[in-house]
Motif scaffolding. Structure first.
Motif, PDB file in Angstrom:
ATOM      1  N   ALA A  20       0.824  -1.209   0.000  1.00 13.83           N
ATOM      2  CA  ALA A  20       0.000   0.000   0.000  1.00 13.83           C
ATOM      3  C   ALA A  20       0.859   1.260   0.000  1.00 13.83           C
ATOM      4  CB  ALA A  20      -0.934  -0.017   1.206  1.00 13.83           C
ATOM      5  N   LEU A  21       1.923   1.261   0.792  1.00 17.45           N
ATOM      6  CA  LEU A  21       2.799   2.434   0.855  1.00 17.45           C
ATOM      7  C   LEU A  21       3.537   2.654  -0.462  1.00 17.45           C
ATOM      8  CD1 LEU A  21       4.256   1.880   4.444  1.00 17.45           C
ATOM      9  CD2 LEU A  21       2.686   3.695   3.743  1.00 17.45           C
ATOM     10  N   LEU A  22       4.002   1.580  -1.095  1.00 15.99           N
ATOM     11  CA  LEU A  22       4.729   1.729  -2.357  1.00 15.99           C
ATOM     12  C   LEU A  22       3.805   2.103  -3.508  1.00 15.99           C
ATOM     13  CD1 LEU A  22       7.325  -1.163  -2.062  1.00 15.99           C
ATOM     14  CD2 LEU A  22       7.757   1.290  -1.942  1.00 15.99           C
ATOM     15  N   LEU A  23       2.572   1.647  -3.460  1.00 10.73           N
ATOM     16  CA  LEU A  23       1.597   2.088  -4.470  1.00 10.73           C
ATOM     17  C   LEU A  23       1.318   3.576  -4.329  1.00 10.73           C
ATOM     18  CD1 LEU A  23      -1.099  -0.742  -4.759  1.00 10.73           C
ATOM     19  CD2 LEU A  23       0.424   0.115  -6.543  1.00 10.73           C
ATOM     20  N   ALA A  24       1.209   4.046  -3.096  1.00 11.76           N
ATOM     21  CA  ALA A  24       1.010   5.476  -2.876  1.00 11.76           C
ATOM     22  C   ALA A  24       2.193   6.265  -3.432  1.00 11.76           C
ATOM     23  CB  ALA A  24       0.827   5.752  -1.384  1.00 11.76           C
ATOM     24  N   PHE A  25       3.401   5.747  -3.243  1.00 12.05           N
ATOM     25  CA  PHE A  25       4.582   6.412  -3.793  1.00 12.05           C
ATOM     26  C   PHE A  25       4.540   6.399  -5.321  1.00 12.05           C
ATOM     27  CE2 PHE A  25       8.967   6.286  -5.375  1.00 12.05           C
ATOM     28  CZ  PHE A  25       9.441   7.488  -4.858  1.00 12.05           C
ATOM     29  N   ALA A  26       4.122   5.270  -5.915  1.00 17.11           N
ATOM     30  CA  ALA A  26       4.059   5.179  -7.374  1.00 17.11           C
ATOM     31  C   ALA A  26       3.088   6.207  -7.946  1.00 17.11           C
ATOM     32  CB  ALA A  26       3.631   3.766  -7.783  1.00 17.11           C
ATOM     33  N   TYR A  27       1.939   6.371  -7.304  1.00 14.96           N
ATOM     34  CA  TYR A  27       0.958   7.333  -7.796  1.00 14.96           C
ATOM     35  C   TYR A  27       1.410   8.766  -7.547  1.00 14.96           C
ATOM     36  CZ  TYR A  27      -2.618   3.916  -8.975  1.00 14.96           C
ATOM     37  OH  TYR A  27      -3.317   2.901  -9.571  1.00 14.96           O
ATOM     38  N   GLY A  28       2.214   8.964  -6.503  1.00 20.31           N
ATOM     39  CA  GLY A  28       2.673  10.317  -6.207  1.00 20.31           C
ATOM     40  C   GLY A  28       3.971  10.683  -6.887  1.00 20.31           C
ATOM     41  N   ALA A  29       4.638   9.716  -7.512  1.00 17.87           N
ATOM     42  CA  ALA A  29       5.948   9.981  -8.112  1.00 17.87           C
ATOM     43  C   ALA A  29       5.871  10.998  -9.238  1.00 17.87           C
ATOM     44  CB  ALA A  29       6.561   8.680  -8.632  1.00 17.87           C
ATOM     45  N   ALA A  30       4.715  11.059  -9.931  1.00 23.37           N
ATOM     46  CA  ALA A  30       4.565  12.022 -11.021  1.00 23.37           C
ATOM     47  C   ALA A  30       4.637  13.460 -10.516  1.00 23.37           C
ATOM     48  CB  ALA A  30       3.237  11.787 -11.745  1.00 23.37           C
ATOM     49  N   ALA A  31       4.345  13.658  -9.222  1.00 18.54           N
ATOM     50  CA  ALA A  31       4.390  14.997  -8.650  1.00 18.54           C
ATOM     51  C   ALA A  31       5.818  15.455  -8.407  1.00 18.54           C
ATOM     52  CB  ALA A  31       3.615  15.023  -7.332  1.00 18.54           C
ATOM     53  N   PHE A  32       6.799  14.572  -8.634  1.00 20.48           N
ATOM     54  CA  PHE A  32       8.180  14.901  -8.336  1.00 20.48           C
ATOM     55  C   PHE A  32       8.938  15.338  -9.593  1.00 20.48           C
ATOM     56  CE2 PHE A  32       7.618  11.429  -4.954  1.00 20.48           C
ATOM     57  CZ  PHE A  32       7.111  12.351  -4.060  1.00 20.48           C
TER      58      PHE A  32
END
Length: 419
Positions: free
Chosen positions: A112-124
């Motif tokens: 769950a935490l890594l999926l959240a990072f994957a979806y938020g990575a575009a914001a970086f």
């Protein structure tokens, strides 16, 4: 006395321990492994320590000798050793339902935490985000270096095994591919049979779990059928989901030594063809160090961002199922035969050589792609070295090392732009 469950239509006998049956204790398994899944930082070796403290010493699910034998079995097999140990402990406590619940409770929090990072990575995408991702890549340098150092002390402590590890590095220097990794492992096994004759199993006790040999043969047949059949299926049918599953199944089937060693296998199959960028790959690997649970959940992040698709949650599920399935098939398939195998001196020697080769494979991965993609300046080197010292000398938890390194990388980026 034993109680029985079924797997693949065959009888599975699970011995009672301390006079109490284990089938049906699924709720107990879920609570124990959810706690571990939320708090087990530090990688596969640390996970084995968490399991011992919580399930052997505190809950007394099985004896020290039986636990040692279980760990030996999972170290012998390809796949994620700590997850295989957890799966087997769940099976021992609650049969097949207990095994599945143990795996889910230990694995899904980090997914769950890594999926959240994957979806938020575009914001970086901006400068600040790039600094953050660069910090995560530097963390990966420290984590892999720490893994090489720790594994070398245990798996290549003498000149024979150190030479086998060096041989693996040389093979990968000339054949830098998945084929080279397989060649290094095979060469290590051969060298081990010649040089490591004195390997001893320590007289470990027999595991208190028995699966029929017919079930074991069926599960092993399924493992090899998928390993050999999936490439042919991908060649015949152009299905992105099938191709994604094949990549992760093969990685899970061929990796020895735990989560860190899967890095070069996945990098060769995903980054080289352009499915995942090198920066995104290493950033996700760095993020995986900051979450608890098994490092193989890195697959969920990669499946979620893989370009051919299906990406998102479906891609994550395919990748996760693909990378964990072979190790579990092998574990359950080998259990009926393990007691005889582990007492064979040649097999022990071959595994000693294989484990030494794993150190060399990980050492080669430390240079390419980890070091070459992250360390571009003396400041990068100093920051990666600081992270390594925090891990190795100060015994800092990985999540804290990730936090400190990322903050430092962002601060250095701000100074470079505005100082």
């Amino acid at each position: 006395m034993a109680v029985a469950g079924r797997i693949g239509g065959e009888l599975v006998a699970v011995e009672q321990i301390d006079g109490r049956p284990r089938i049906g204790d699924v709720g107990d398994v879920f609570k124990a492994f959810l706690k571990l899944g939320l708090t087990s930082f530090g990688g596969p070796i640390a996970h084995l320590g968490y399991f011992r403290d919580e399930l052997v010493l505190r809950r007394k699910w099985l004896s020290e000798a039986a636990y040692a034998d279980l760990v030996a079995l999972c170290q012998f097999l390809p796949g994620p050793a700590s997850s295989q140990v957890g799966f087997a402990l769940g099976f021992l406590r609650g049969g097949l339902p207990g095994a599945l619940v143990a795996w889910a409770a230990f694995t899904l929090p980090s997914v769950a935490l890594l999926l959240a990072f994957a979806y938020g990575a575009a914001a970086f995408g901006g400068p600040l985000g790039q600094d953050l991702l660069h910090g995560l890549k530097l963390v990966a340098v420290a984590i892999v270096a720490h893994a090489v150092w720790g594994m070398a002390r245990v798996l290549a402590p003498d000149r024979q095994r150190a030479t086998i590890a060096l041989g693996a590095v040389l093979i990968l220097a000339f054949v830098p591919s998945a084929l080279g990794q397989i060649a290094a492992i095979l060469a290590g096994a051969v060298a081990g049979t010649l040089w490591c004759r004195r390997v001893d199993d320590g007289g470990a006790a027999r595991l208190p779990v028995v699966i029929s040999r017919r079930s074991g043969i069926l599960l092993l047949a399924a493992f090899f059928l998928l390993l050999l059949g999936l490439p042919a299926a991908v060649a015949l049918w152009s299905a992105p989901g099938l191709a994604l599953f094949e990549v992760f199944y093969r990685a899970g089937a061929l990796v020895f030594g735990g989560g860190h060693v899967v890095l070069p296998l996945l990098e060769a199959r995903l980054v080289d063809p352009g499915w995942v960028s090198a920066d995104a790959f290493l950033a996700g690997y760095g993020a995986a160090q900051a979450v608890p649970g098994p490092l193989f959940t890195f697959a969920a992040y990669l499946g979620a961002i893989a370009e051919p698709g299906p990406d998102g949650v479906l891609g994550a599920a395919i990748a996760l199922f693909g990378i964990f399935l072979p190790g579990m098939l092998l574990l359950m398939g080998v259990l009926p035969f393990w007691d005889r195998l582990r007492r064979d001196a040649r097999m022990g020697a071959a595994m000693a050589g294989t484990n030494a080769a794993v150190v060399g494979i990980l050492g080669a991965a430390l240079y390419q792609p980890v070091w070459t993609s992250a360390v571009a300046s003396s400041a990068d080197f100093a920051l990666a070295l600081t992270a390594f010292v925090l891990l190795a000398a100060w015994k800092a938890p990985p999540w804290l090392v990730v936090l400190v390194t990322v903050i430092a990388a962002v601060a250095l980026g701000l100074v470079a732009r505005f100082g």
